[in-house]
Write a protein that holds these residues in place. Structure first.
Motif, mmCIF file in Angstrom:
data_model
loop_
_atom_site.group_PDB
_atom_site.id
_atom_site.type_symbol
_atom_site.label_atom_id
_atom_site.label_comp_id
_atom_site.label_asym_id
_atom_site.label_seq_id
_atom_site.Cartn_x
_atom_site.Cartn_y
_atom_site.Cartn_z
ATOM 1 N N PRO A 1 0.826 -1.237 0.048
ATOM 2 C CA PRO A 1 -0.027 -0.273 0.052
ATOM 3 C C PRO A 1 0.694 1.146 0.037
ATOM 4 C CG PRO A 1 -0.731 -1.635 1.488
ATOM 5 C CD PRO A 1 0.408 -2.203 1.321
ATOM 6 N N VAL A 2 2.007 1.115 0.429
ATOM 7 C CA VAL A 2 3.021 2.481 0.604
ATOM 8 C C VAL A 2 3.415 2.651 -0.705
ATOM 9 C CG1 VAL A 2 5.011 3.386 2.006
ATOM 10 C CG2 VAL A 2 3.390 1.757 3.064
ATOM 11 N N LEU A 3 4.093 1.543 -1.252
ATOM 12 C CA LEU A 3 4.558 1.773 -2.520
ATOM 13 C C LEU A 3 3.676 2.184 -3.700
ATOM 14 C CD1 LEU A 3 6.801 -1.668 -2.717
ATOM 15 C CD2 LEU A 3 7.477 0.622 -2.061
ATOM 16 N N ARG A 4 2.258 1.495 -3.408
ATOM 17 C CA ARG A 4 1.304 2.178 -4.353
ATOM 18 C C ARG A 4 0.995 3.550 -4.189
ATOM 19 N NH1 ARG A 4 -1.349 -3.024 -3.548
ATOM 20 N NH2 ARG A 4 -2.565 -2.131 -1.682
ATOM 21 N N SER A 5 0.870 4.182 -3.146
ATOM 22 C CA SER A 5 0.607 5.431 -2.827
ATOM 23 C C SER A 5 1.893 6.374 -3.255
ATOM 24 C CB SER A 5 0.675 5.577 -1.288
ATOM 25 O OG SER A 5 1.835 5.520 -0.482
ATOM 26 N N PHE A 6 3.053 6.207 -3.281
ATOM 27 C CA PHE A 6 4.083 6.777 -4.006
ATOM 28 C C PHE A 6 4.301 6.847 -5.388
ATOM 29 C CE2 PHE A 6 6.305 6.150 0.344
ATOM 30 C CZ PHE A 6 6.211 7.458 0.767
ATOM 31 N N LEU A 7 3.552 5.574 -5.882
ATOM 32 C CA LEU A 7 3.358 5.395 -7.407
ATOM 33 C C LEU A 7 2.400 6.447 -7.871
ATOM 34 C CD1 LEU A 7 3.956 1.616 -7.693
ATOM 35 C CD2 LEU A 7 5.359 3.515 -8.874
ATOM 36 N N ARG A 8 1.275 6.257 -7.178
ATOM 37 C CA ARG A 8 0.100 7.093 -7.496
ATOM 38 C C ARG A 8 0.507 8.663 -7.525
ATOM 39 N NH1 ARG A 8 -4.357 4.770 -8.277
ATOM 40 N NH2 ARG A 8 -4.847 2.608 -7.738
ATOM 41 N N ALA A 9 1.181 9.036 -6.462
ATOM 42 C CA ALA A 9 1.656 10.567 -6.180
ATOM 43 C C ALA A 9 2.659 10.951 -7.399
ATOM 44 C CB ALA A 9 2.298 10.711 -5.107
ATOM 45 N N ALA A 10 3.621 9.838 -7.637
ATOM 46 C CA ALA A 10 4.449 10.295 -8.733
ATOM 47 C C ALA A 10 3.646 10.442 -10.021
ATOM 48 C CB ALA A 10 5.289 9.202 -9.012
ATOM 49 N N ILE A 11 2.605 9.516 -10.400
ATOM 50 C CA ILE A 11 1.923 9.620 -11.754
ATOM 51 C C ILE A 11 1.010 10.789 -11.628
ATOM 52 C CG2 ILE A 11 -0.113 8.724 -12.785
ATOM 53 C CD1 ILE A 11 0.957 5.919 -11.940
ATOM 54 N N ALA A 12 0.534 11.171 -10.575
ATOM 55 C CA ALA A 12 -0.410 12.560 -10.367
ATOM 56 C C ALA A 12 0.528 13.871 -10.685
ATOM 57 C CB ALA A 12 -1.305 12.609 -9.276
ATOM 58 N N ALA A 13 1.721 13.776 -10.088
ATOM 59 C CA ALA A 13 2.570 14.748 -10.467
ATOM 60 C C ALA A 13 3.078 15.193 -11.791
ATOM 61 C CB ALA A 13 3.827 14.677 -9.467
ATOM 62 N N ILE A 14 3.393 13.804 -12.357
ATOM 63 C CA ILE A 14 3.750 13.987 -13.966
ATOM 64 C C ILE A 14 2.709 14.461 -14.748
ATOM 65 C CG2 ILE A 14 4.871 12.612 -15.747
ATOM 66 C CD1 ILE A 14 6.596 11.251 -13.627
ATOM 67 N N GLU A 15 1.720 13.651 -14.422
ATOM 68 C CA GLU A 15 0.415 14.241 -15.355
ATOM 69 C C GLU A 15 -0.021 15.826 -15.207
ATOM 70 O OE1 GLU A 15 -2.184 10.084 -15.811
ATOM 71 O OE2 GLU A 15 -2.698 11.308 -14.254
ATOM 72 N N ALA A 16 0.362 16.272 -14.159
ATOM 73 C CA ALA A 16 -0.062 17.619 -13.844
ATOM 74 C C ALA A 16 0.852 18.568 -14.510
ATOM 75 C CB ALA A 16 -0.184 17.923 -12.136
ATOM 76 N N TYR B 1 9.800 8.268 -1.992
ATOM 77 C CA TYR B 1 10.017 7.184 -0.940
ATOM 78 C C TYR B 1 11.218 7.405 0.097
ATOM 79 C CZ TYR B 1 10.889 2.337 0.903
ATOM 80 O OH TYR B 1 11.073 1.473 1.478
ATOM 81 N N GLU B 2 12.266 7.942 -0.740
ATOM 82 C CA GLU B 2 13.365 8.122 0.088
ATOM 83 C C GLU B 2 13.273 9.384 1.061
ATOM 84 O OE1 GLU B 2 18.179 8.867 -0.799
ATOM 85 O OE2 GLU B 2 16.894 8.411 -2.639
ATOM 86 N N TYR B 3 12.689 10.229 0.359
ATOM 87 C CA TYR B 3 12.367 11.540 1.295
ATOM 88 C C TYR B 3 11.150 11.841 1.954
ATOM 89 C CZ TYR B 3 16.791 12.919 -1.166
ATOM 90 O OH TYR B 3 18.171 12.901 -1.553
ATOM 91 N N ARG B 4 10.560 10.731 2.109
ATOM 92 C CA ARG B 4 9.131 10.854 2.869
ATOM 93 C C ARG B 4 8.939 11.515 4.108
ATOM 94 N NH1 ARG B 4 11.232 5.653 2.861
ATOM 95 N NH2 ARG B 4 11.077 4.187 4.570
ATOM 96 N N ASP B 5 10.390 11.454 4.911
ATOM 97 C CA ASP B 5 9.986 12.132 6.202
ATOM 98 C C ASP B 5 10.780 13.371 6.102
ATOM 99 O OD1 ASP B 5 8.962 9.817 7.368
ATOM 100 O OD2 ASP B 5 11.058 8.988 7.732
ATOM 101 N N ALA B 6 11.227 13.906 4.999
ATOM 102 C CA ALA B 6 11.696 15.287 4.838
ATOM 103 C C ALA B 6 10.871 16.430 4.892
ATOM 104 C CB ALA B 6 12.621 15.567 3.618
ATOM 105 N N THR B 7 10.955 17.558 5.582
ATOM 106 C CA THR B 7 10.278 18.735 5.796
ATOM 107 C C THR B 7 10.914 19.863 5.032
ATOM 108 O OG1 THR B 7 11.224 19.066 7.902
ATOM 109 C CG2 THR B 7 9.371 17.750 7.586
ATOM 110 N N SER B 8 12.087 19.874 4.393
ATOM 111 C CA SER B 8 12.920 21.147 4.202
ATOM 112 C C SER B 8 12.686 21.086 2.498
ATOM 113 C CB SER B 8 14.165 21.137 4.714
ATOM 114 O OG SER B 8 14.882 20.008 4.236
ATOM 115 N N LEU B 9 12.171 20.273 1.763
ATOM 116 C CA LEU B 9 12.198 20.355 0.391
ATOM 117 C C LEU B 9 11.443 21.619 -0.062
ATOM 118 C CD1 LEU B 9 12.261 16.756 -0.746
ATOM 119 C CD2 LEU B 9 14.107 18.277 -0.565
ATOM 120 N N GLY B 10 11.725 22.213 -1.234
ATOM 121 C CA GLY B 10 10.941 23.450 -1.598
ATOM 122 C C GLY B 10 9.587 22.925 -2.397
#
Length: 199
Positions: free
Chosen positions: A37-52, A164-173
């Motif tokens: 479920p975690v991997l699917r959520s990141f894939l969906r987020a990536a697809i949505a970002a690229i489509e946008a 996935y790698e930066y899922r806990d990061a809070t400083s990205l623009g």
């Protein structure tokens, strides 16, 4: 104008196996199914970002476009590409009741970046006062992940891995997207030279 993705990307179309291999995650462990479920959520987020970012649909599915006025008397640009077919055209009143209209009065002018709905005659059907036109159309590069252009598929995996790698990061623009991803999707982005119905 309002665009609705009526079905969304189905779970079966998500490349979970390819993403697992891309991340070099181990297999055969009891936690594997917990990760899915975690991997699917990141894939969906990536697809949505690229489509946008590209205004392109990756996985083929049906969209509903609702408009109150046509952009031009005889043409209306569609906000996502590539459009593969028109599904239906109707009119919706304020109560939400939808009345079907035939597709014989319109046709699809296909374009890699700016597909356009055009009138088969002199003008698009008039939208009654207080109502809106609802156009359903199918758009997307592929019905299955393996049929997707390789560069778009790789861009999704790279961006999902970044999330996935930066899922806990809070400083990205805001809107942060790795250079490798932007270079892969650059040719799919339309140059905005002018507004209008894509004449």
């Amino acid at each position: 104008m309002m665009l609705i993705d009526e079905a969304g990307v189905p779970d079966a179309a998500l490349p979970v196996t390819e993403f697992t291999a891309h991340l070099r995650l181990g297999t055969g462990f009891s936690a594997e199914t917990l990760q899915e479920p975690v991997l699917r959520s990141f894939l969906r987020a990536a697809i949505a970002a690229i489509e946008a970012r590209t205004a392109k649909a990756l996985v083929r599915r049906v969209f509903a476009l609702t408009v109150h006025d046509w952009a031009a008397r005889d043409a209306h640009p569609l906000p996502v590409a590539p459009v593969t077919r028109l599904v239906s055209l109707g009119f919706r009143d304020r109560a939400g009741t939808e009345t079907a209209s035939g597709l014989d009065v319109v046709w699809l002018a296909e374009d890699a970046h700016r597909p356009v709905l055009r009138a088969a005659g002199g003008a698009l059907p008039a939208i009654p006062r207080g109502q809106s036109a609802v156009l359903r159309f199918e758009a997307g590069y592929a019905a299955a992940w393996g049929e997707l252009p390789a560069d778009l598929g790789q861009a999704v995996l790279l961006l999902a891995a970044h999330y996935y790698e930066y899922r806990d990061a809070t400083s990205l623009g805001g809107g942060c997207m790795p250079f490798g991803v932007t270079s892969l999707i650059e040719r799919y982005r339309a140059l905005r030279l002018h507004a209008g119905a894509g004449r």
